[in-house]
Design a protein around this motif. Sequence first.
Motif, PDB file in Angstrom:
ATOM      1  N   ILE A  96      32.092  40.771  46.362  1.00  0.00           N
ATOM      2  CA  ILE A  96      32.354  40.156  45.062  1.00  0.00           C
ATOM      3  C   ILE A  96      31.351  39.029  44.868  1.00  0.00           C
ATOM      4  O   ILE A  96      31.218  38.154  45.728  1.00  0.00           O
ATOM      5  N   SER A  97      30.650  39.020  43.764  1.00  0.00           N
ATOM      6  CA  SER A  97      29.611  38.019  43.521  1.00  0.00           C
ATOM      7  C   SER A  97      30.131  36.933  42.591  1.00  0.00           C
ATOM      8  O   SER A  97      30.896  37.209  41.662  1.00  0.00           O
ATOM      9  N   ILE A  98      29.692  35.733  42.881  1.00  0.00           N
ATOM     10  CA  ILE A  98      30.040  34.576  42.050  1.00  0.00           C
ATOM     11  C   ILE A  98      28.792  34.195  41.254  1.00  0.00           C
ATOM     12  O   ILE A  98      27.780  33.777  41.838  1.00  0.00           O
ATOM     13  N   PRO A  99      28.772  34.383  39.939  1.00  0.00           N
ATOM     14  CA  PRO A  99      27.558  34.133  39.149  1.00  0.00           C
ATOM     15  C   PRO A  99      27.244  32.645  39.069  1.00  0.00           C
ATOM     16  O   PRO A  99      28.114  31.795  39.230  1.00  0.00           O
ATOM     17  N   PHE A 100      25.992  32.382  38.826  1.00  0.00           N
ATOM     18  CA  PHE A 100      25.541  31.009  38.633  1.00  0.00           C
ATOM     19  C   PHE A 100      24.430  31.041  37.582  1.00  0.00           C
ATOM     20  O   PHE A 100      23.787  32.071  37.349  1.00  0.00           O
ATOM     21  N   PRO A 101      24.167  29.951  36.895  1.00  0.00           N
ATOM     22  CA  PRO A 101      23.167  29.947  35.813  1.00  0.00           C
ATOM     23  C   PRO A 101      21.782  30.326  36.323  1.00  0.00           C
ATOM     24  O   PRO A 101      21.348  29.861  37.380  1.00  0.00           O
ATOM     25  N   GLN A 102      21.090  31.205  35.559  1.00  0.00           N
ATOM     26  CA  GLN A 102      19.736  31.633  35.892  1.00  0.00           C
ATOM     27  C   GLN A 102      18.842  31.503  34.660  1.00  0.00           C
ATOM     28  O   GLN A 102      19.288  31.712  33.527  1.00  0.00           O
ATOM     29  N   ARG A 103      17.578  31.163  34.890  1.00  0.00           N
ATOM     30  CA  ARG A 103      16.614  31.041  33.805  1.00  0.00           C
ATOM     31  C   ARG A 103      15.381  31.886  34.120  1.00  0.00           C
ATOM     32  O   ARG A 103      14.966  31.975  35.272  1.00  0.00           O
ATOM     33  N   GLU A 104      14.809  32.495  33.071  1.00  0.00           N
ATOM     34  CA  GLU A 104      13.590  33.282  33.207  1.00  0.00           C
ATOM     35  C   GLU A 104      12.444  32.574  32.477  1.00  0.00           C
ATOM     36  O   GLU A 104      12.604  32.112  31.343  1.00  0.00           O
ATOM     37  N   VAL A 105      11.295  32.488  33.134  1.00  0.00           N
ATOM     38  CA  VAL A 105      10.091  31.906  32.549  1.00  0.00           C
ATOM     39  C   VAL A 105       9.078  33.026  32.307  1.00  0.00           C
ATOM     40  O   VAL A 105       8.694  33.732  33.249  1.00  0.00           O
ATOM     41  N   ARG A 106       8.647  33.250  31.056  1.00  0.00           N
ATOM     42  CA  ARG A 106       7.702  34.307  30.682  1.00  0.00           C
ATOM     43  C   ARG A 106       6.357  33.701  30.287  1.00  0.00           C
ATOM     44  O   ARG A 106       6.311  32.744  29.514  1.00  0.00           O
ATOM     45  N   VAL A 107       5.282  34.270  30.799  1.00  0.00           N
ATOM     46  CA  VAL A 107       3.921  33.846  30.480  1.00  0.00           C
ATOM     47  C   VAL A 107       3.371  34.737  29.368  1.00  0.00           C
ATOM     48  O   VAL A 107       3.379  35.973  29.483  1.00  0.00           O
ATOM     49  N   LEU A 108       2.885  34.149  28.262  1.00  0.00           N
ATOM     50  CA  LEU A 108       2.366  34.915  27.135  1.00  0.00           C
ATOM     51  C   LEU A 108       1.064  35.626  27.509  1.00  0.00           C
ATOM     52  O   LEU A 108       0.327  35.201  28.402  1.00  0.00           O
ATOM     53  N   ASN A 109       0.753  36.714  26.790  1.00  0.00           N
ATOM     54  CA  ASN A 109      -0.465  37.493  27.015  1.00  0.00           C
ATOM     55  C   ASN A 109      -1.691  36.626  26.724  1.00  0.00           C
ATOM     56  O   ASN A 109      -1.744  35.913  25.724  1.00  0.00           O
ATOM     57  N   ASP A 110      -2.758  36.694  27.603  1.00  0.00           N
ATOM     58  CA  ASP A 110      -3.943  35.862  27.455  1.00  0.00           C
ATOM     59  C   ASP A 110      -4.700  36.172  26.175  1.00  0.00           C
ATOM     60  O   ASP A 110      -5.188  35.273  25.484  1.00  0.00           O
ATOM     61  N   SER A 111      -4.749  37.445  25.830  1.00  0.00           N
ATOM     62  CA  SER A 111      -5.487  37.823  24.615  1.00  0.00           C
ATOM     63  C   SER A 111      -4.819  37.268  23.381  1.00  0.00           C
ATOM     64  O   SER A 111      -5.471  36.817  22.437  1.00  0.00           O
ATOM     65  N   LEU A 112      -3.494  37.272  23.403  1.00  0.00           N
ATOM     66  CA  LEU A 112      -2.769  36.713  22.263  1.00  0.00           C
ATOM     67  C   LEU A 112      -3.047  35.233  22.156  1.00  0.00           C
ATOM     68  O   LEU A 112      -3.220  34.664  21.046  1.00  0.00           O
ATOM     69  N   ALA A 113      -3.105  34.535  23.288  1.00  0.00           N
ATOM     70  CA  ALA A 113      -3.384  33.109  23.269  1.00  0.00           C
ATOM     71  C   ALA A 113      -4.786  32.831  22.732  1.00  0.00           C
ATOM     72  O   ALA A 113      -5.015  31.888  21.985  1.00  0.00           O
ATOM     73  N   VAL A 114      -5.803  33.720  23.111  1.00  0.00           N
ATOM     74  CA  VAL A 114      -7.177  33.519  22.615  1.00  0.00           C
ATOM     75  C   VAL A 114      -7.251  33.746  21.115  1.00  0.00           C
ATOM     76  O   VAL A 114      -7.905  33.010  20.379  1.00  0.00           O
ATOM     77  N   THR A 115      -6.580  34.790  20.598  1.00  0.00           N
ATOM     78  CA  THR A 115      -6.568  35.080  19.194  1.00  0.00           C
ATOM     79  C   THR A 115      -6.037  33.931  18.402  1.00  0.00           C
ATOM     80  O   THR A 115      -6.574  33.545  17.360  1.00  0.00           O
ATOM     81  N   ARG A 116      -4.957  33.329  18.940  1.00  0.00           N
ATOM     82  CA  ARG A 116      -4.351  32.175  18.243  1.00  0.00           C
ATOM     83  C   ARG A 116      -5.295  30.989  18.218  1.00  0.00           C
ATOM     84  O   ARG A 116      -5.394  30.248  17.262  1.00  0.00           O
ATOM     85  N   SER A 117      -6.073  30.794  19.319  1.00  0.00           N
ATOM     86  CA  SER A 117      -6.995  29.664  19.361  1.00  0.00           C
ATOM     87  C   SER A 117      -8.166  29.833  18.418  1.00  0.00           C
ATOM     88  O   SER A 117      -8.671  28.895  17.833  1.00  0.00           O
ATOM     89  N   GLU A 118      -8.610  31.117  18.233  1.00  0.00           N
ATOM     90  CA  GLU A 118      -9.738  31.375  17.334  1.00  0.00           C
ATOM     91  C   GLU A 118      -9.291  31.226  15.890  1.00  0.00           C
ATOM     92  O   GLU A 118     -10.114  30.958  15.010  1.00  0.00           O
ATOM     93  N   ALA A 119      -8.062  31.445  15.617  1.00  0.00           N
ATOM     94  CA  ALA A 119      -7.565  31.351  14.241  1.00  0.00           C
ATOM     95  C   ALA A 119      -7.473  29.916  13.791  1.00  0.00           C
ATOM     96  O   ALA A 119      -7.321  29.650  12.597  1.00  0.00           O
ATOM     97  N   GLN A 120      -7.582  28.986  14.708  1.00  0.00           N
ATOM     98  CA  GLN A 120      -7.506  27.580  14.310  1.00  0.00           C
ATOM     99  C   GLN A 120      -8.764  27.187  13.542  1.00  0.00           C
ATOM    100  O   GLN A 120      -9.887  27.585  13.909  1.00  0.00           O
ATOM    101  N   PRO A 121      -8.711  26.449  12.443  1.00  0.00           N
ATOM    102  CA  PRO A 121      -9.880  26.020  11.703  1.00  0.00           C
ATOM    103  C   PRO A 121     -10.699  24.995  12.503  1.00  0.00           C
ATOM    104  O   PRO A 121     -10.160  24.295  13.348  1.00  0.00           O
TER     105      PRO A 121
END
Length: 440
Positions: A415-440
């Motif tokens: 029998i398992s006793i649950p406890f709070p868990q959090r997930e950390v996700r890293v965004l795609n690098d290409s998406l981050a570059v696209t967003r940076s180029e879109a900046q004026p």
Amino acid sequence: MDADLWTQLADLWNQALLQGRLLLQPSRLYQIGILVVCIAFAWGVSRWIKPHFNAWMHTLEGRPKWQLRWLLLIRRRIFLMAFTLFVWIAARIMAEINPFPSRRFLLELVGTIAIAILLVGLAARLVRNELLRRIVSWALWIFVTLYYLGVADEASRLLDSLAIDIGDFHLSILTVIQAAAAIAVLFTLARLISQTTANRIRANDDISPSMQVLAVKILQILLFGAAFFIGLKFVGVDLTGLAVLSGAIGVGLGFGLQKVVSNLVSGVIILLDKSIKPGDVISIGDTFGWINALGARYVSITTRDGKEYLIPNEDLITGQVVNWSHSNDFVRIDIDFGTSYDDDPHKVRKLAIEAAASVNRVLSSRPPVCHITGFGDSSVNYILRFWIVDPSDGLTNIRGNVFLALWDTFKANGISIPFPQREVRVLNDSLAVTRSEAQP
């Protein structure tokens, strides 16, 4: 008053001189020598007996304290007891040698005074108060000595002349001494009677503990109050003026000691309504413990960590008090826990009940129960309820034991006793570059 005082002093001095001349007679001088020999023999005997007596006392382990106190009292008076014995043996020998009483008068006088001093010392141990016991002992020793020396009347008249007269009120040193002696004797008798009666009351199981405490306190107040006023009346103190004075003092103290009076009245109410009694387990505020004693002003509560709290009686009357053992000793304890949604709730409830029932202090006559209380964000929530009958042994420890039993049982059955868990996700690098180029 001054002339009378000097007359009394002169009579006492003349009587002392007369006794001194009698002691210097040839028939008394050899008796003084015999007394010196008795003192030497008594000193030697006491030096020989005391080590053996001490060794014997060390073997008396487990004896009641009052017996050991009396043995210690006898040890301190071995010299006086031996001296008294030798003096009377010498007086008996002198009576056989010479039948004239004058030949042994001094020996019998000293022996009689020694016996009286010995008996006074033993009887004074009944007075518990150390200061009062010393006053009574010395007063009786002096009186006994003066009485057998034949100057008691002269000394009494002298002490009575040393007085303060206010109207019809006559207060002398003799009156004070007589009052102290009478009150000491009456207080001793009152204490012995109250102790005997209190033991009988406490041994009566038909009387509740709170009523036992109330009855004992009322009895003590009546006995000691009666002893005090009877002692004053016995020596001729007028109690009428004392009653008026005590009434005036009582009014003044009533305003200045409101809290004290409130606590006294609250203590009587607690004893009468039987809401709290010695041995009850209570919690008031952050204090949790069991009651040791009910006092006139406060209640003594001992906690699990050994601290003793003195709670004023007024707080118990006006505040909220949880009495865990008021009508009975049964106490229900609740424990909240949660398990995973993947676990069968029927199995969880069964295992939780078995785990709680395996703990020693959990009652089997009132078996534990377990219920689902809701569906949480990450667990199915349960409440486990069980009963104990010994709250004075602690509540936190029984909760901890049940939690340990739950942990072991759940681990053994998956029998398992649950406890709070959090997930950390890293965004795609290409998406981050696209967003940076879109900046004026």
